[in-house]
Each structure stands twice: as C-alpha cells, then as structure tokens.
Enzyme design. Structure first.
Site: not given
Ligand code: GUN
Length: 294
Positions: A52, A96, A119
């Site tokens: 990311k 995350q 998110d």
């Molecule tokens: N863990 C797995 N997918 C995601 C996501 O799209 N965002 C976040 N913050 N954590 C995740």
C-alpha cells in the site's frame, strides 16, 4: 474464458491517479497523504501494508507507515488514531486488520474520523454505502465492482452468491451487488459457515464471489457452466521448495474452474492488486473532500 486481470486493471487505475496527482502538483496543490497503522509483525499484514505504501509513492502520494509493537494497548492505539484524526496533513488513514486480541477492533473502527476513513469501515460510511449515499466504499468490494465494470460483465438480474460474511468483504459485497445500478441489480445470496446446502446454492450462481480463505475450496463440479468466478482468498501455504517458504493460493481450484467459467480472477494478480488501487482512489477522494472543507 476471459481472465479478469486485476494486475493490468490496477496498473491502469494507478496511471490514471498518477496523472491526477501530476495535475494537482501543477496547480500548486497539496498531494494526497495516506497513513497506515500496523500493530504487530504478522508477515502477510506487513506485506500488504508495504504494498500500500509503495503504491502511494508510485502515484505521487505522500505516505506514512506507523508500526506499533504487538504488545500495544488499546489506549495507545486509540491515542495514535486521535492524533491522525486531527493531523491536518493526513487526508486518510487505515488501521490494518486483524489486530492483536487485547485490542477491541470495533472500538478502533469507531475511533477513526469518518472523513479520513478510506477503508470505509466506520458505521457512518458503512451506513451511507448501504443507503446508496456517496462515501468511501471498502477497497476490496470496490475493486471487484471496478473489475466487473471494466470488463463489462453483465450483473443485472443475475444470481450472485457471496461466500463469507466478513465486515471487510462478504457483507459489503452482498449489499453492493444488490444495489440499483451497474454493477449491481443482482439477486444476492450471502452464504457462511452456518449455511445449509452451500454446494447446492453455489451450483445455482451466475456469479460466485468467494471470500472464505480456504485454499481450493471451490471446485469445478460446484459451479455452473459459464459462471463468473471472483476469488478473494489469499492463503499462504507452507512450501519449503519455494524461496519464500510458502506459495499463495486462492479459494478457487483455478486450473479446473477456469475451464468452466466465463470470467475468472487469478490469484495472485486478481482481486489483491485491485484492493490497493481502490484504496488509492479513496485517498484521492479524501484529499478532494478535505480541500473543499478547508
Ligand atoms: N485486512 C485485510 N484487508 C484489509 C483492508 O482492506 N483494510 C484493512 N485496514 N485491513 C485489512
């Protein structure tokens, strides 16, 4: 069979975003700034967050990676979130998931300023999504919609079967596929661990979206001829013969299901890269909204 090539489409989207950022710079505007908090040192989570952050650099965004130890208390994490909420330089941020067990994930999601919640997990944003209001759509479901749109996959009146009811993928996906419009207008069945006759339900699906995390769960004999198959699973299977000590596999037995499907996403190179591209898209939107508020 046509491959829904998430790697290719995500690269196109990143190029589009990069061009937008270049225009912002030309106008002398601040570029979008995404921050990511990661608690602990889970290998897969570190890999995702690393991608990311690298993707931010590629499109010209600013990025901040905040690493906190696995022993971090809920209070410490909430304090960090409050700091990011009021930091005017940060347009959007993510925490995350999953989080260590001493931390209540719901409290964390609730603590994020909805205007910075790229998110789309905060109840305000999740509610807006369910009510067809403009908001941040969770990146993985948003990426799947974008793939369906760019490949012009017909979803109207189709039976979409979603496997898995997680807040991150299955639940929002089931809402989005049933919304008015395209992609959407599907008749949706949301299946999960308590579903009876799941194989029978899957066999009726025109579109199958599997977000289960069980390697090769979906077999060729379970899907209809010409089904559209979207594989959200990303599981690391230990394998000492590989350099990394594991290989990545999805929920779908790709080799056999691909012979029957009309469209199918590969793993890796399908939904995963789309998730990152859509997070960037949400961050660009967060920047534009932030600018219009100031
Ligand atoms: N863990 C797995 N997918 C995601 C996501 O799209 N965002 C976040 N913050 N954590 C995740």
């Amino acid at each position: 069979m046509e491959l829904l090539d998430g790697k290719k489409v995500s690269n196109e989207i990143k190029e589009e975003i990069k061009a937008e950022v270049a225009k912002m710079k030309e106008r002398g505007e601040k570029v979008p700034h995404l921050a990511a908090i990661i608690v602990g040192s889970d290998g897969a989570s570190l890999t995702y967050v690393g991608s990311k952050v690298r993707s931010c650099e590629r499109v010209g965004f600013e990025s901040s990676l905040i690493q906190m130890p696995s022993t971090t208390s809920e209070q410490e994490l909430l304090k960090k979130i409050k700091e990011l909420n009021v930091d005017d330089d940060i347009d959007g941020f993510i925490v995350q998931l999953p989080l260590p067990e001493q931390i209540d994930t719901q409290k964390v999601i609730m603590a994020v300023d909805p205007d910075k919640d790229v998110d789309g997990f905060h109840p305000t944003n999740f509610g807006k999504m369910a009510l067809d209001m403009s908001t941040f759509i969770p990146a993985t479901p948003f990426g799947i919609l974008e793939l369906l749109e760019r490949y012009k996959v017909d979803t109207k009146g189709k039976h979409t079967v979603v496997i898995g009811r997680s807040h991150i993928v299955g639940r929002p996906m089931s809402i989005l596929m049933g919304r008015r419009g395209w992609p959407g207008n599907s008749t949706v069945t949301l299946t999960h661990s308590q579903t009876k006759n799941i194989t029978q339900i899957i066999s009726q699906a025109d579109i199958v979206i599997s977000a289960l995390g069980v390697p090769k769960f979906l077999k060729a004999e379970m899907v209809k001829d010409d089904a559209v198959v979207i594989d959200v699973g990303i599981t690391r299977v230990p394998d000492e013969t590989r350099e990394k000590g594991y290989y990545i596999t999805g929920d779908v037995d790709f080799e056999n299901v691909s012979k029957k499907a009309s469209y199918i996403t590969p793993v890796p190179g399908g939904v995963g890269p789309m998730t990152i591209a859509m997070l960037l898209k949400n961050t660009l939107l967060a920047r534009e909204r932030h600018r219009s508020r100031n």
